[in-house]
Design a protein around this motif. Structure first.
Motif, short mmCIF file in Angstrom:
data_model
loop_
_atom_site.label_atom_id
_atom_site.label_comp_id
_atom_site.label_asym_id
_atom_site.label_seq_id
_atom_site.Cartn_x
_atom_site.Cartn_y
_atom_site.Cartn_z
N GLY A 1 -2.08 -3.01 0.01
CA GLY A 1 -1.24 -1.82 -0.11
C GLY A 1 -1.26 -1.27 -1.52
N SER B 1 4.19 -1.30 -3.44
CA SER B 1 4.53 -1.28 -2.02
C SER B 1 5.27 -2.54 -1.58
CB SER B 1 3.26 -1.09 -1.19
OG SER B 1 2.33 -2.09 -1.52
N LYS C 1 4.27 -5.96 -2.17
CA LYS C 1 3.46 -7.14 -1.86
C LYS C 1 3.94 -8.36 -2.66
CE LYS C 1 -0.30 -5.13 -3.33
NZ LYS C 1 0.14 -3.82 -3.84
N HIS D 1 -5.47 -5.45 -3.93
CA HIS D 1 -5.50 -4.00 -3.98
C HIS D 1 -6.75 -3.48 -3.30
CE1 HIS D 1 -2.72 -3.31 -7.47
NE2 HIS D 1 -2.53 -2.23 -6.73
N MET E 1 0.65 -2.57 3.72
CA MET E 1 2.01 -2.24 3.32
C MET E 1 2.05 -0.90 2.60
SD MET E 1 3.55 -5.88 2.19
CE MET E 1 5.17 -5.14 2.19
N ASN E 2 3.20 -0.22 2.79
CA ASN E 2 3.40 1.06 2.12
C ASN E 2 4.90 1.32 2.06
OD1 ASN E 2 2.74 3.47 0.92
ND2 ASN E 2 2.61 4.59 2.85
N HIS E 3 5.37 1.83 0.94
CA HIS E 3 6.80 2.14 0.79
C HIS E 3 7.68 0.99 1.24
CE1 HIS E 3 5.83 6.06 -0.48
NE2 HIS E 3 5.42 6.50 0.69
N ALA E 4 7.39 -0.22 0.75
CA ALA E 4 8.25 -1.38 1.01
C ALA E 4 8.33 -1.76 2.49
CB ALA E 4 9.66 -1.13 0.44
N GLU F 1 3.01 -1.25 7.25
CA GLU F 1 2.52 -0.03 7.87
C GLU F 1 1.74 -0.38 9.14
OE1 GLU F 1 2.91 2.96 6.12
OE2 GLU F 1 1.86 4.29 7.50
#
Ligand SMILES: Nc1ncnc2c1ncn2[C@@H]1O[C@H](COP(=O)(O)OP(=O)(O)OP(=O)(O)O)[C@@H](O)[C@H]1O
Ligand SMILES: [Mg+2]
Lengths: 587, 357
Positions: B44, B48, B50, B200, B215-218, B221
């Motif tokens: 992510g 985000s 991780k 990454h 993952m994205n924005h905590a 996804e």
């Protein structure tokens, strides 16, 4: 270099050695200055100890005299014991405080650090005066104890070992904390986390990793505190009794009252030898470069294994203590132990000095606490006394001149060291810091002897020279720290854009490090403004400085005027310090 | 892979795990279940969550809510050093005051293992990472790749059943990174440990993982096998983040009795497995290798060739459409590439595209 005529000077506007110089040249004025006014007089003083006072021939008479009675050896022993104990207590009390500070977010730490910086820079005289008021027979503590009925007669807190230790530790904890702190901040926090994920309990992770990595800082702090304490005389003179007489007091008596130079030289030699031996031991164990932030060398072999084994034992023991205390006061209780301790230490460092402030405004003729009423009479006494005012003015002038000189010399030296990559760099840096390590009393007596020959005793110039010697290390360290974070590529950029060296310096480098230079100026100013040791010897007769005047008054009799003067000194130094910190941060 | 292991109970389960720092949420309540022996990658963008997720799992950071269960036992209140978890830090976090050997022995000593066993296992671990000859050195005397291997050995030596790695190869150059990827996969195979790996680098994630947790924005996804995520991204973010994607946004229209997507560049068929209509708009994701030059496909487009990048095994062609949108095509070696500036037509078969909201 020899055959460069005027032509290049026109194009570059400066001599050839500056145009394509080895930057180390910039350190030369400082080296010469320190060689003449620091290395030479200290060396001369030491050799005095080996000479016969009349003819000047080689003689060990002074040392024979030291060895013949046990008076001097006893004083040496006492000095050792007090300095050693001071170092021990300063480390024990300072370590948790430094640890607490090191783990704070940067911004918050900067603010909290002021609680250490202000006591560090507060004049020793003011601090000692404060303890006399706090610990005296009718002082604050005895008042409290008797007032609340805990005790029906005053405790003897002054003029004994307890008084000296309180004063010494109070004076030295800030130095210990400020020496340990950079090392602790540099410890990578993830190492402790890593240790825990690898199975180390919190106390094992602390002792085997964090504490081990902080040891060079601890040792450096111990060394600096020990050496500084060796030369102390203010605290034992006022807070100690006859049995706490320290070496520096003996030296002062020998010079001022008995005019016995060679004997003073021998005593100073003993003190310096002790300091050097301490440095040597430190260098063997840790490598001297760690004091200025170099990397610690890691020992090899059995001593190292033993050290690690001891740490493992400590870890197990402290693990048990932590478990027990967790059972007694709970997890939350355990967590507040450190902050509570840290705040108590801060109170110990700050409160005594603050107690002096109301006393400056007392309406009473005596130094009683709390004051029965308030008035400005003691400030009036101070401002209307020509003696005090002249001393104050002299201190200001001397401090200003000192600050200029020390900032120039220290600033150029810092520039030289930052730009040169020679192997001499470390040695030169150490030489510039030496006035901070050699006990002040040794420098002062050496300078007195030199100035007597040059006719500089009781002159302002003599004072300025002496104070500049002491202030150079502070200026150098401050400017060096700024230059360390300075991006040299900016200078290179300026050069590619057509600026010559002088223009680069004046229009790029100096504006960018201005904050650091101002901070260096202010630190040098403060160093001179509350300097007493050199002033005792060099400012004779009516030409006294403010600290010297305070010292004379304190020896005669404590009076409320002293409290008023202390307030003035404390306020001036604190304001300048806060300004210096501000400029240093902005830079 | 996960399907095969579906029957055995999961190794690690994260339930409603959540972390807030004041007003910012570093991790929204998250569910995750990892099978025994699985290699799961957290992938992510920066920030985000991780690292936060890893730190919550091993207990370095206190959770705001939720549970961490390992082997069916709730570990939420177990202190860090008593969890059976290994963590490899991004910058290794080797102890600078200990030698390579002592660094690797550290976790064994903390567990009070007899010294003969410690010696043996340290030697084995050193051999495993090919560093036997450097055992007496201090970390600062090692190169980055060597330090990385010491960090791996220090983690594998005490055989934790769950290993967390936070961008362990982030500081290495590309060549060394590819080499270490193979080493890590080998260590994974040999130890049978369950590994959660943060990176990454999407290629690294595709190459190494059994499953990828994007993952994205905590939040998570999308969670699935690399093939799943690459071929069937569920969001435009997922499509965009992994691999190169050509994304065509548009609105649904009815044409010739079928649902189609009307975009600025034309009207296109939907893939057969496209979900039932919900919203009015959506986007078609077409991977560069699904695009063919010429008019032989059932969806076609044309534009000006603005860039031709020769990359050995393939040639990448970038075509700029009328509206300025750039489309990437990937031509296998041997297929003749169009010349710069010419107008090229190309297209794709409907079922090779993916519809995302
Ligand atoms: N101690 C903290 N205090 C406040 N916010 C934090 C803290 N630690 C992390 N955050 C925030 O939580 C969010 C997630 O951080 P995290 O470190 O988990 O990201 P990441 O995915 O590991 O990013 P990267 O790839 O850059 O390492 C970020 O927005 C970060 O700013
Ligand atoms: Mg991270």
């Amino acid at each position: 270099m020899s055959a460069v005529p005027a032509a290049p000077a026109r194009s570059g506007g400066m001599p050839a050695w500056l145009r394509r110089p080895n930057a180390l040249w910039l350190a030369v004025p400082g080296l010469i200055f320190l060689a003449v006014f620091f290395a030479y007089p200290v060396g001369e003083l030491l050799s005095l100890g080996l000479r016969n006072p009349q003819g000047g021939a080689f003689s060990l008479a002074a040392f024979q005299r030291i060895a013949s009675t046990d008076v001097y050896l006893r004083v040496l022993g006492i000095t050792f014991k007090i300095a050693g104990n001071t170092a021990l207590w300063s480390l024990l009390l300072g370590y948790p405080l430094a640890y607490w500070l090191a783990r704070m977010p940067d911004l918050f730490r900067g603010r909290m650090l002021l609680f250490v910086m202000v006591p560090f820079w507060t004049s020793y005289l003011v601090k000692t005066f404060a303890w006399m008021i706090v610990l005296g027979r009718s002082g604050v503590i005895n008042n409290l104890l008797m007032g609340s009925g805990v005790s029906d007669q005053p405790l003897e807190l002054l003029h004994n070992e307890f008084g000296v230790m309180v004063g010494m530790v109070h004076a030295m904890v800030p130095l210990a904390v400020m020496t340990m702190l950079p090392v602790m901040i540099n410890i990578d926090g993830r190492l402790v986390q890593a240790a825990q994920t690898l199975g180390a309990s919190p106390s094992h992770a602390f002792w085997l990793v964090y504490f081990k990595l902080s040891l060079p800082g601890v040792a450096a702090a111990g060394l600096l505190v020990f050496i500084s304490s060796l030369g102390f005389f203010i605290v034992p003179a006022f807070l100690g009794g006859r049995r706490e007489t320290m070496l520096a007091q003996l030296i002062i008596t020998q010079v001022q009252e008995l005019l016995n130079w060679s004997f003073a030289g021998a005593l100073a030699a003993m003190m310096l030898a002790t300091a050097l031996i301490a440095c040597w031991i430190y260098d063997r164990l840790f490598g001297i470069s760690t004091i200025s932030g170099g990397e610690a060398q890691e020992g090899k072999g059995r001593i190292r294994d033993l050290g690690l084994a001891i740490l493992a034992l400590l870890a197990r023991a402290s693990g048990l203590v932590a478990d027990t205390s967790r059972k007694l006061i709970g997890k939350a209780g355990n967590r507040v132990l450190l902050p509570v301790f840290a705040w108590l230490m801060i109170a110990f460092l700050v409160l005594p000095t603050l107690l002096v402030i109301p006393l400056g405004f007392t309406s009473s003729q005596f130094l009683e606490f709390p004051p029965p009423g308030y008035s400005l009479q003691w400030f009036e006494t101070y401002f209307s006394s020509p003696l005090w005012i002249q001393a104050t003015i002299r201190s200001f002038l001397v401090a200003t001149a000192t600050a200029f000189a020390a900032t120039c010399i220290g600033g150029f030296a810092a520039l030289a060291l930052a730009h040169s990559r020679t192997r001499w760099g470390g040695l030169i840096f150490a030489f510039f810091l030496a006035p901070m390590i050699v006990p002040r009393i040794v420098i002062a007596v050496g300078l007195f002897y030199l100035f007597a020959k040059l006719g500089l005793v009781a002159t302002d110039l003599g004072l300025v020279i002496g104070h500049t010697v002491l202030a150079i290390p502070f200026a150098l360290v401050t400017v060096s720290a700024i230059l360390k974070t300075y991006d040299v590529r900016l200078d290179q950029a300026a050069a590619t854009l057509g600026a010559n060296r002088v223009r680069t310096l004046t229009s790029v480098t100096i504006p960018l490090v201005k904050g650091g230079l101002i901070a260096a100026f202010l630190f040098a100013f403060i160093t001179s403004f509350d300097e007493l040791t050199i002033a005792i010897f060099v400012s004779g007769g009516i030409k006294t400085t403010l600290p010297k005047q305070m010292w004379d008054d304190m020896i005669l009799q404590l009076n409320p005027t002293l409290a008023a003067v202390s307030v003035v000194v404390f306020v001036i130094v604190t304001v300048l310090l806060l300004l210096a910190e501000r400029f240093r941060r902005v830079s | 892979m996960t399907g095969m292991r579906g029957e055995s109970p999961p190794k690690l389960v994260v339930e409603g795990l959540c972390k807030r720092y004041g007003a910012t949420t570093a991790l929204e309540p998250t569910q995750l279940s990892v099978a025994e022996g699985e290699f799961l990658t957290l992938l992510g963008p920066s920030g985000s969550g991780k690292t936060t997720l890893l730190q919550l799992i091993c207990g370095l950071v206190e959770m705001s809510e939720g549970r961490v269960v390992i082997d069916g036992r709730d570990q939420s209140d177990t202190p860090v050093h008593q969890r059976d978890i290994g963590l490899v830090f991004q910058h290794y976090a080797l102890f600078p005051h200990l030698t390579v050997e002592e660094n690797i022995a550290f976790p064994l000593k903390m567990r009070g293992r007899p010294s003969a066993e410690v010696k043996q296992r340290v030697a084995d671990a050193l051999g495993m990472v090919h560093l036997g000859h450097l055992s007496g050195r201090f970390p600062r005397e090692l190169s980055g790749g060597q330090q990385q291997r010491v960090a791996l050995a220090r983690c594998f030596v005490y055989q934790p059943s769950v290993i967390l790695m936070d961008e362990p190869l982030g500081a290495l150059d590309k060549k060394l990174r590819e080499h270490m990827q193979i080493e890590i996969k080998r260590l994974h195979r040999e130890s049978g440990a369950t590994i959660i790996y943060v990176t990454h680098d999407q290629e690294e994630a595709l190459a190494m993982s059994d499953r990828i947790c994007l993952m994205n924005h905590a939040r998570i996804e999308q969670l699935g096998t690399p093939r799943d995520i690459y071929e069937r991204p569920r969001t435009a973010f997922a499509a965009d983040f992994i691999g190169i994607s050509n994304i065509l946004r548009g609105a649904f229209v009815e044409s010739q009795g079928r649902r189609m997507l009307k975009t600025a560049h034309g009207v296109f068929h939907l893939p057969a497995d496209a979900p039932a209509p919900g919203a009015e708009g959506a986007a078609l994701v077409v991977r560069p290798e699904c695009l063919h030059l010429g008019n032989g496909s059932d969806n076609s487009l044309s534009g000006r060739v603005s860039e031709v990048v020769y990359a050995g095994s393939e040639t990448r062609v970038i075509v700029t459409l009328g509206e300025g949108q750039a489309i990437t095509l990937r031509l296998p070696a041997g297929v003749p590439a169009p010349t710069l500036g010419e107008t090229a037509s190309f297209g794709w078969d409907s079922d090779r595209a993916v519809l995302v909201p």
